[in-house]
Write an enzyme that holds these catalytic residues in place. Structure first.
Site, PDB file in Angstrom:
ATOM      1  CG  HIS A 257      38.253 -20.617  27.570  1.00  0.00           C
ATOM      2  ND1 HIS A 257      39.602 -20.433  27.751  1.00  0.00           N
ATOM      3  CD2 HIS A 257      37.744 -20.898  28.797  1.00  0.00           C
ATOM      4  CE1 HIS A 257      39.891 -20.607  29.043  1.00  0.00           C
ATOM      5  NE2 HIS A 257      38.798 -20.887  29.693  1.00  0.00           N
ATOM      6  CG  ASP A 320      36.433 -24.111  30.835  1.00  0.00           C
ATOM      7  OD1 ASP A 320      35.929 -24.147  29.681  1.00  0.00           O
ATOM      8  OD2 ASP A 320      37.662 -24.049  31.031  1.00  0.00           O
ATOM      9  CD  GLU A 321      39.386 -21.329  33.387  1.00  0.00           C
ATOM     10  OE1 GLU A 321      40.142 -21.537  34.347  1.00  0.00           O
ATOM     11  OE2 GLU A 321      39.799 -21.282  32.194  1.00  0.00           O
ATOM     12  CB  ALA A 322      32.151 -17.896  30.813  1.00  0.00           C
ATOM     13  CD  GLU A 372      33.569 -23.805  35.042  1.00  0.00           C
ATOM     14  OE1 GLU A 372      33.627 -24.964  34.628  1.00  0.00           O
ATOM     15  OE2 GLU A 372      34.557 -23.067  35.213  1.00  0.00           O
TER      16      GLU A 372
END
Lengths: 683, 683
Positions: A257, A320-322, A372
């Site tokens: 992000h 998160d979300e990597a 995460e």
């Protein structure tokens, strides 16, 4: 018309009953939200007059003094009385506030927030360990004000109160859409009113870097479209929140992000370089390079600067979300992983987190991050914010990690308050040991900002978040949804007096759609709808950061009060559909009034649609509303008169309800469950 | 109920006709406000698509570029289309904006604000001398947007436009009640939308000194309750206004209205010393000492500092209402007057003004002041702002003074827009010569702030000020009140989309009074009322700066749209009360609906009164409303059926109307003239 006026009158009476607003009386009427842990109502009450005095007898605290003046000012607005704002020191004032200490300079989640409040016919006493407890007590006091004859009173009560959870947060995503400072301030006011204590400030996103760095000015020069908070503004907001008993936990997303970081400083990338701020939503492939020493020098320098703005013990690093496809193909990164025995991306991200944790520790800060970051490689003194749910949170606790629950509180899911309300960070049937339960610090409401802007944000957050705030504060067994809704209606209006716009934004957007001030029909029409969830909208409409948010879906509110009222009325009516007792009759009248009103609104609203292209996607919904309102009216008639409907009527009606569940116009009907019950209840 | 729905539908149709909102069509439909000086509507229109491009082909101007981006953003909100914000330079864009020069750094009232706008089916061209003219053109362009089928279009027109007056102002009194910067900013946005060009910032008052002085910090330390604008905020506001084509003229009141100065610096007083900020309103006896050299040193130093914040050519020194009893009894001042041959207070004040004028001249600033500065002792290059009226203004012009008219535009007088609209700085029957007429620079709307705060200010200013803005801008013969009201309804909603709260504040205050979100009845009830004027309120209620402003009078708006609609409907209906033509029938329906609705609201509103002491002063008004609505319904019945009313009915009804004109509850009925006409028209 006269007949209708009488009906309206009946509905009003019914609404009064439903909302529990009794006529003026000395008896304590509970409008408190969140409910205190212990309350005893006594007889009698204290009349508020313009002779009311306030004293602060305990530890000296400018923060407390400011809060007292604000409280008096709100009491003036509420009562219309002009009151003295001189704070006395004598223990003989009408209201005596006693705090044992001024509390720490930087508010901690370990601060004792408890208070006691005792009111009699002659005086009120508030006692608290620190000013933060006294702030909570003053919010309770303002909620205690009620009318009695021609004056306002504080009923006699004894309250002992303390929060169930120590971390009670609201996160606002200012990355995807920027929110002006005044929007944040009014939301902080609202948080304080319902005793939330953490403002989690999501400051960086693929779509924008929102905090000024003097060391790395390109972050906002290139990564913000000019929409960012200066350091002065951020410090001012932190002070503003502190004065209201609210910690500010900033979030700087890394390593994912992070498009806005990389646009400004390409040397930090893992191989691929974004060409500009990301306008699309969803997960991006661009990430920081965790193998590059420069990355850590940069983060160290940046976070060091940020600690001069944000004094809180915690810094949230996102995490998160990597997915980081570059990590799997950049030879240099692959070589690094091999050299450090890091077998996959998760391991590399854990390595990254460990390095960042070292920096934070050096800066005397603790780390918070999304699910995460939960990795055995990290020590136990990080806080895990769970977007994956209660089970994930519990798993962390079982392994000794502190955690806060967020998953059930994603308010862009547009769930009704009643459902959000019942989700519990530590459910009654938890399998966690008491020791493990202590590791669940509380919860946070995340307000993700794909589909909102400063015009609509308040109605997305409030009043539903007040119900969740009660979950975080009040005893576990406070779970009466109907009573919650009754109090929520009162709190909702109180929040508006603090400057929140959750109630006015719908009207404003409807007027903009109508191009006229005259929106009586639009209002009636809108009461039948609520916005689809973030997920439903994303799968139907391609939106980006640049999409104008002025459609009907943006105007309507999640969980409008009528939704629950219809649900309750249907339940009441169906227990005895032809009985003549007043509650049943009221319920019947409310349902009939609703279906007639929304049905009657359609032709008038269609006139607006004809001249407003932006409103035309609601065309199908308008036609369905006409059909559904007729079904509702007919069902009530059959039930009320114990008449058997014509052949096929039930099947046909249920089919129409089913059809109305299909997506259209980005809005859903609010009343389909109740209507289905009514139809099914016919012979 | 069904019948009622049909009625509501008829009313909606009627409202559509009244508001002039036609269904979508390519034909130009004039919603412009202010009306341009010349407009030719041609056939055809340009469809707005997401391929729309904009170029700036003339002089380079960041101000213009910023304005273009804002304009595109508003166009996106309006149409729901995502548009490009890249500004091109090619003359082939959809919209080409050409300014001949970037204009002066500091906007002057002598700036050429004219523009031309030509739109065809394929392109739009805007030409202007400077960016200020282009800003006006873009506001016109946004008002031209209309619907056609399923898209939005710009109809083909040729507009040549320039203002009738060069000084078109709004004054906001931030002294008596402080207004946060965001309130001022949204009001500046609204000003720009209706082509006003002077924000007159009333910064000092007996009740508060609102601008930071670093040289004299005690001014705000002791004179502001902590409510003031920092220099940084003020500079930011000046820049914000400049970007919107608006000059900021600051006002520093002297020698009267100066309690806040004197609280901070007692050495400036004329003998008597105030003990604190003045909380009472009205004229104070405390004034600066015009005989003391220190006074001028102070003013010189202060104004010098202020010129670093306010670049405008003009500084307003107030100068009004300085009775100064001390001047008549302080021996030192009397001796000074004698020595300087000053025979009375007026002469001494003229002496004072001359000294201040000297300071301003040295600082390259010109002086503006209220009527009282008009004195032959002053040279002709001062601007006189007239609160005494057209005659006083004309008298100044005859003696060679420039002037701006304010008297008829005191919007705290709560006059309807239609009346404010017709007041003209240079009436058609003026006796001034053309040369003298040129000295009338324009007008200003003063918003005095005794009885408002940030919650209610917008509804006091808007939308009525938009009508006055048209008076200042448009040709003298644009005077059709009905057409003005039609366009005002549209502009009012446009202003709301800019963030103004004039339409939402009433609801918010009503909800606070009701303690519930459900205010349908309160809304209906409120539509029958408007606030009394400043004068009426002052003579009935003792208010000070500290009075809470949360009564019913604060909630209701001056000149609610229904007032004019009722007036027009009564006129239409009475031309042929029993005719069957649609207009007469619509008018009858509108009147009947109004009286039935407001009448039906009363019992429901009385329930709220019973539990809300703050609302109880409206008790009498509620009872009167019941009576009056019955009179209205009966009158319509007698007229519609050509029936002779019972004996005494007319006298009795007129007596009740007369009784309802008496003060009560600080609000007046909006519909008494129309009701009187209806009653008188019966046999």
């Amino acid at each position: 018309m006269r007949k209708n006026a009488l009906l309206a009158f009946a509905i009003a009476l019914s609404a009064v009953r439903v909302s529990g607003q009794s006529t003026a009386t000395d008896a304590f009427h509970n409008n408190l939200m969140p409910e205190p842990s212990s309350l005893t109502a006594n007889t009698g009450s204290l009349s508020i007059t313009n002779g009311l005095t306030v004293s602060a007898t305990g530890a000296s605290s400018p923060l407390l003094d400011h809060a007292i003046v604000r409280m008096i000012s709100r009491l003036e607005d509420r009562t219309g009385l002009q009151l003295s704002k001189q704070i006395q020191t004598a223990p003989t004032a009408t209201l005596v506030i006693d705090v044992r200490s001024a509390g720490p300079a930087v508010q901690s989640f370990e601060e004792d927030e408890s208070y006691s409040l005792t009111s009699t016919a002659n005086s009120i006493k508030i006692e608290a360990a620190t000013p933060v407890g006294a702030l909570h007590a003053m919010e309770t006091l303002l909620q205690l004000v009620q009318a009695s004859g021609s004056s306002y009173v504080i009923p006699s009560v004894t309250i002992q109160d303390s929060p169930r959870f120590r971390w009670r947060g609201l996160m606002i995503d200012c990355g995807r859409h920027f929110e002006p400072i005044e929007v944040l301030k009014r939301n902080i006011d609202a948080m304080a009113a319902v005793k939330l204590n953490v403002f989690h400030w999501h400051l960086t996103e693929d779509q924008g870097f929102r905090i000024e760095s003097k060391r790395f000015p390109k972050l906002t020069e290139k990564g913000s479209d000019g929409l960012f908070y200066t350091q002065e503004q951020a410090r001012d907001l932190v002070a503003y929140a502190r004065e209201r008993g609210i910690r500010v936990v900033p979030e700087f997303e890394m390593p994912g992000h992070s498009v806005a970081w990389l646009v400004a400083y390409p040397e930090l990338n893992s191989g691929s370089q974004p060409t500009g701020i990301r306008r699309e939503f969803g997960v991006s492939d661009y990430v920081l390079d965790p193998t590059h020493p420069e990355t850590y020098k940069f983060i160290d320098s940046f976070l060091t600067e940020m600690t001069t703005i944000f004094p809180d013990e915690y810094i949230h690093i996102g995490g998160d979300e990597a997915p980081a496809p570059d990590w799997k193909k950049n030879p240099r990164i692959l070589a690094f992983m091999k050299a450090h025995d890091l077998h996959d991306n998760d391991a590399l991200q854990a390595y990254f987190n460990t390095q960042v944790l070292g920096i934070l520790t050096k800066l005397h800060r603790r780390m918070a991050g999304w699910d995460e970051i939960f990795n055995p490689a990290l020590p136990k003194d990080v806080v895990i914010q769970s977007w994956r749910g209660v089970a994930s949170l519990a798993k962390g606790a079982q392994q000794g990690y502190e955690g806060i629950l967020s998953a059930p509180y994603y308010i862009d899911g547009m769930q009704p308050a009643g459902k959000l309300y019942l989700a519990d960070p530590v459910p009654a049937d938890t399998t966690l040991t008491p020791e493990q339960q202590k590791l669940i610090l509380g919860g946070e409401v995340p307000m993700w900002a794909e589909h909102l802007d400063q015009r609509t944000i308040d109605s997305r957050i409030w009043p539903r978040t007040a119900a969740i705030a009660e979950r975080f504060w009040s005893p576990q067994n406070v779970r009466d949804v109907d009573d919650m809704y009754r109090r929520l209606d009162v709190v909702s209006v109180e929040l508006e007096t603090l400057g929140l716009r959750h109630l006015t934004s719908e009207d404003a957007e409807l007027r903009a759609l109508a191009g006229s001030e005259n929106i009586a029909a639009m209002r009636d029409f809108a009461s039948a709808f609520e916005p689809v969830s973030f997920g439903e909208r994303s799968s139907t409409q391609h939106t980006t950061q640049l999409t104008p948010l002025t459609s009907f879906v943006d105007a309507v509110r999640p969980d409008p009060p009528i939704r629950h009222q219809i649900e309750v009325a249907a339940k009441t009516f169906l227990t005895a559909p032809t009985a003549q007792d007043p509650a049943t009759n009221d319920a019947h009248q409310l349902l009939l009034h609703f279906f007639e009103t929304v049905g009657a609104s359609v032709p008038r609203v269609q006139l607006v649609m004809d001249r407003q292209p932006r409103f035309q996607p609601i065309h199908t919904r308008a036609e369905q509303l006409t059909e559904l309102s007729v079904i509702g009216i007919d069902a009530l008639k059959y039930l009320n008169t114990s008449t058997t409907p014509p052949a096929q009527w039930k099947e046909h009606s249920l089919a129409q309800i089913e059809a109305a569940k299909k997506p259209s116009g980005l809005v859903n009907f609010t009343f389909l469950p109740a209507l289905t019950q009514l139809v099914n209840a016919t012979r």
